[in-house]
Design a protein around this motif. Sequence first.
Motif, PDB file in Angstrom:
ATOM      1  N   HIS A  82      15.350  68.634  31.524  1.00 36.93           N
ATOM      2  CA  HIS A  82      15.276  67.887  32.781  1.00 36.93           C
ATOM      3  C   HIS A  82      16.095  66.607  32.590  1.00 36.93           C
ATOM      4  CE1 HIS A  82      13.362  67.066  36.602  1.00 36.93           C
ATOM      5  NE2 HIS A  82      12.827  65.954  36.178  1.00 36.93           N
ATOM      6  N   SER A  85      18.587  65.400  36.318  1.00 34.48           N
ATOM      7  CA  SER A  85      17.653  64.945  37.354  1.00 34.48           C
ATOM      8  C   SER A  85      17.185  63.510  37.110  1.00 34.48           C
ATOM      9  CB  SER A  85      16.439  65.873  37.409  1.00 34.48           C
ATOM     10  OG  SER A  85      16.827  67.197  37.707  1.00 34.48           O
ATOM     11  N   ASN A 167       7.834  67.499  41.768  1.00 32.19           N
ATOM     12  CA  ASN A 167       8.837  68.263  41.030  1.00 32.19           C
ATOM     13  C   ASN A 167       8.171  68.991  39.856  1.00 32.19           C
ATOM     14  OD1 ASN A 167      10.972  68.892  39.095  1.00 32.19           O
ATOM     15  ND2 ASN A 167      12.299  67.573  40.313  1.00 32.19           N
ATOM     16  N   THR A 172      11.399  61.990  37.851  1.00 26.10           N
ATOM     17  CA  THR A 172      12.845  61.771  37.949  1.00 26.10           C
ATOM     18  C   THR A 172      13.199  60.296  38.119  1.00 26.10           C
ATOM     19  OG1 THR A 172      12.942  61.941  40.375  1.00 26.10           O
ATOM     20  CG2 THR A 172      13.069  64.018  39.109  1.00 26.10           C
ATOM     21  N   TYR A 286      14.859  76.974  38.769  1.00 28.00           N
ATOM     22  CA  TYR A 286      15.073  75.540  38.951  1.00 28.00           C
ATOM     23  C   TYR A 286      16.457  75.126  38.456  1.00 28.00           C
ATOM     24  CZ  TYR A 286      14.168  70.494  38.297  1.00 28.00           C
ATOM     25  OH  TYR A 286      14.225  69.121  38.321  1.00 28.00           O
ATOM     26  N   ASP A 288      18.655  71.826  37.175  1.00 25.27           N
ATOM     27  CA  ASP A 288      18.648  70.429  36.741  1.00 25.27           C
ATOM     28  C   ASP A 288      19.823  69.733  37.416  1.00 25.27           C
ATOM     29  OD1 ASP A 288      18.143  68.063  35.448  1.00 25.27           O
ATOM     30  OD2 ASP A 288      19.123  68.665  33.586  1.00 25.27           O
ATOM     31  N   ASN A 292      18.145  65.846  42.479  1.00 23.70           N
ATOM     32  CA  ASN A 292      16.694  66.063  42.465  1.00 23.70           C
ATOM     33  C   ASN A 292      15.927  64.747  42.504  1.00 23.70           C
ATOM     34  OD1 ASN A 292      17.189  68.782  42.279  1.00 23.70           O
ATOM     35  ND2 ASN A 292      16.660  68.951  40.104  1.00 23.70           N
ATOM     36  N   TRP A 297      13.813  69.193  45.104  1.00 18.41           N
ATOM     37  CA  TRP A 297      14.614  69.676  43.982  1.00 18.41           C
ATOM     38  C   TRP A 297      15.370  70.945  44.357  1.00 18.41           C
ATOM     39  CZ3 TRP A 297       9.321  69.572  44.305  1.00 18.41           C
ATOM     40  CH2 TRP A 297       8.653  70.806  44.374  1.00 18.41           C
TER      41      TRP A 297
END
Length: 357
Positions: A82, A85, A167, A172, A286, A288, A292, A297
């Motif tokens: 992650h 993001s 998320n 984030t 998902y 990245d 986001n 997202w």
Amino acid sequence: MNIGQGMLLPPAGRHWMGAIRLAITLLGLPFTTCTPGTRPVVLRSSYPLTRTSKHIKPAICGGYCKLYTTTIGTMASSAASHVKSRCPQYPESAVNRFPVPDDKVNWNQNWPQYNPVSYTAPAVLKKPFWADPEIGSFSPKFNTVDGAVDRTSFEGSYRVENGKPLNPFGRTGLTGRGLLGRWGPNHAADPIVTRWKVDASGAKIIHSASKKPILQFVSIKRKDCGEWAIPGGMVDPGEEVSLTLQREFSEEALNTLSLKQSEKDQMHKRIKTLFSSTGFQVYKGYVDDPRNTDNAWMETVAVNFHDEAGNSVSALPLQAGDDAGQVQWVDVDSCFALYASHSHFLELVARERKAHW
């Protein structure tokens, strides 16, 4: 769609190599800047490779679209990646995120000091057709299909707090929707259209280093960042992913919106032939993405459609649509840098097709 971490080539060298590679590709030469027996460190995606296809759910696809997955070519999401993001400055703005260290990304980590910035882009607040209203003025139904809008996630059920979705991959540093239209998951589709690179006689061209045939894919040069990428876009409300894949390819790589009806009909026949073939589902989950936020997202489905005989879309004139600056058939090769995680999508396609990478 949008690149993870790992050892990277120096930025200047990467751009130089990409420019040289593109020039050689467009000349049609089977050349690579990699020397036999060696590989540059590949720009690692935010999606780790996996040897299992258990993460991949049944295809959200109807009509003529047929998808398959294999244990060799699938990608799985990972909460450990992650990264984009949490980019310090939010795209297309002067807004800086609240810094989120790696050990505080997970929502289960207690962090009373967390004070994320709230931001929704002015273009989203103007309520275009592709965007939700602000929470409070309406009550969306999360984790389900809400009217025509699919608010389910490929990652499973996500949490909702104070009427807003969280998320599933963590903090984030920014709340609101940023540049994204939907609260919660914003679904996209990425069509990877490939063909074999052939010589004047129609025989496959074999790469001198790998001794494997060379694939080519349709690549667009994005107007927003100038990087080469797979053509793709957002799934419209109520639209099946199969139609999104075809529509986005047609609009971005063939510019069908500018054609006369008679030309559209002829082109549509060839496109339908390609997209009615069995597609290889490369990834579903998902993304990245630097767009986001804590409450919105990106998620995508990436599918490879292969023109094996070279008689469906291969002969069509490529023309860039509104979102693309240029469009070309480009050799699939690890030396050619691409936008976001698209290089890894192509790596899996090459492995599945037993082609050069």
